[in-house]
Scaffold this motif. Sequence first.
Motif, short mmCIF file in Angstrom:
data_model
loop_
_atom_site.label_atom_id
_atom_site.label_comp_id
_atom_site.label_asym_id
_atom_site.label_seq_id
_atom_site.Cartn_x
_atom_site.Cartn_y
_atom_site.Cartn_z
N LEU A 82 0.81 -1.13 0.08
CA LEU A 82 -0.01 -0.02 -0.04
C LEU A 82 0.74 1.19 0.05
O LEU A 82 0.44 2.39 -0.52
CB LEU A 82 -0.93 -0.14 1.18
N GLU A 83 1.89 1.16 0.77
CA GLU A 83 2.72 2.31 0.80
C GLU A 83 3.48 2.66 -0.60
O GLU A 83 3.59 3.91 -0.86
CB GLU A 83 4.01 2.14 1.64
N GLU A 85 2.19 1.81 -3.29
CA GLU A 85 1.13 2.51 -4.38
C GLU A 85 1.06 4.00 -4.45
O GLU A 85 0.51 4.63 -5.05
CB GLU A 85 0.08 1.74 -4.42
N LYS A 86 1.39 4.63 -3.32
CA LYS A 86 1.30 5.89 -3.09
C LYS A 86 2.44 6.72 -4.01
O LYS A 86 3.45 6.20 -4.56
CB LYS A 86 1.74 6.58 -1.61
N PRO A 87 2.04 7.96 -4.36
CA PRO A 87 2.95 8.67 -5.40
C PRO A 87 4.44 8.85 -4.98
O PRO A 87 5.38 8.95 -5.59
CB PRO A 87 2.12 9.90 -5.57
N ASN A 88 4.61 9.40 -3.79
CA ASN A 88 5.78 9.14 -3.07
C ASN A 88 5.75 8.57 -1.72
O ASN A 88 5.77 8.95 -0.62
CB ASN A 88 6.07 10.87 -2.59
N PRO A 89 6.27 7.41 -2.09
CA PRO A 89 6.28 6.14 -0.91
C PRO A 89 7.24 6.42 0.25
O PRO A 89 8.33 7.01 -0.25
CB PRO A 89 6.19 4.85 -1.36
N ASN A 90 7.08 6.43 1.36
CA ASN A 90 8.12 6.57 2.49
C ASN A 90 8.67 4.85 2.51
O ASN A 90 8.39 3.96 2.98
CB ASN A 90 7.33 6.69 3.80
N LYS A 93 9.05 2.89 5.64
CA LYS A 93 7.57 2.06 5.77
C LYS A 93 7.83 1.01 5.05
O LYS A 93 7.25 -0.11 5.28
CB LYS A 93 6.42 3.10 5.63
#
Length: 213
Positions: A82-83, A85-90, A93
């Motif tokens: 899920l992280e 899939e974010k535009p700017n993943p951490n 995490k």
Amino acid sequence: MKLYFVVGIMATLVIIELFTLHFAMGNLSAVRAFVGGEASWSKAQKNAVYRFQRFALTNNEADYRAFHEALKIPDGDRAARLELEKPNPNMEKVLAGFVQGRIHPDDVPSVVNMLKRFNQVSYIAKAVSAWKEGDALLVKLRNTVDEYYGLVLEGSTNQVRMQKCLDEVVHINNELTRIEEIFSSTLGEGSRWMERLIFMILVILVITWKVLV
């Protein structure tokens, strides 16, 4: 001048070949780590179902807690996905999630790179799709078990509802087994595709070398 040209081309080909080998080892290592992660995911899911079945027989609170403890492994993989899939993943995490999912920290960067580079390749896309489906079923599994647990706590005598929960867990477990098989076989196909791709690149480099030399 011709000698310099040939030497330059040869040096370029050597660099390309070394880069290709590095690329190959990194991605094949990522597939290996991914398969290992799936094995841990599957083992944890089966263990969770087993602990629930023990709880259904004994009503031992420790088995219910062990059910949720086992699911922490696939929960980690889900959090990492899920992280990503974010535009700017951490990335911290992402690392923490995959490590929780029992993927070795040294393998996480190669797994992340593979998912980013080949997310449009059919094999990887199909594997990730199966992964998402499995995660959704785990949510359903957890909710069903929690419903059964709630019935036990309240001392319910509604055998129909309790049996429905038990049957649902069996159904979900069977579906998860099917999805895990799809995931594993798809990654195997992807690994073979990657090996063929790398082999073709190396063949082209060798032929180019022979033609120029």
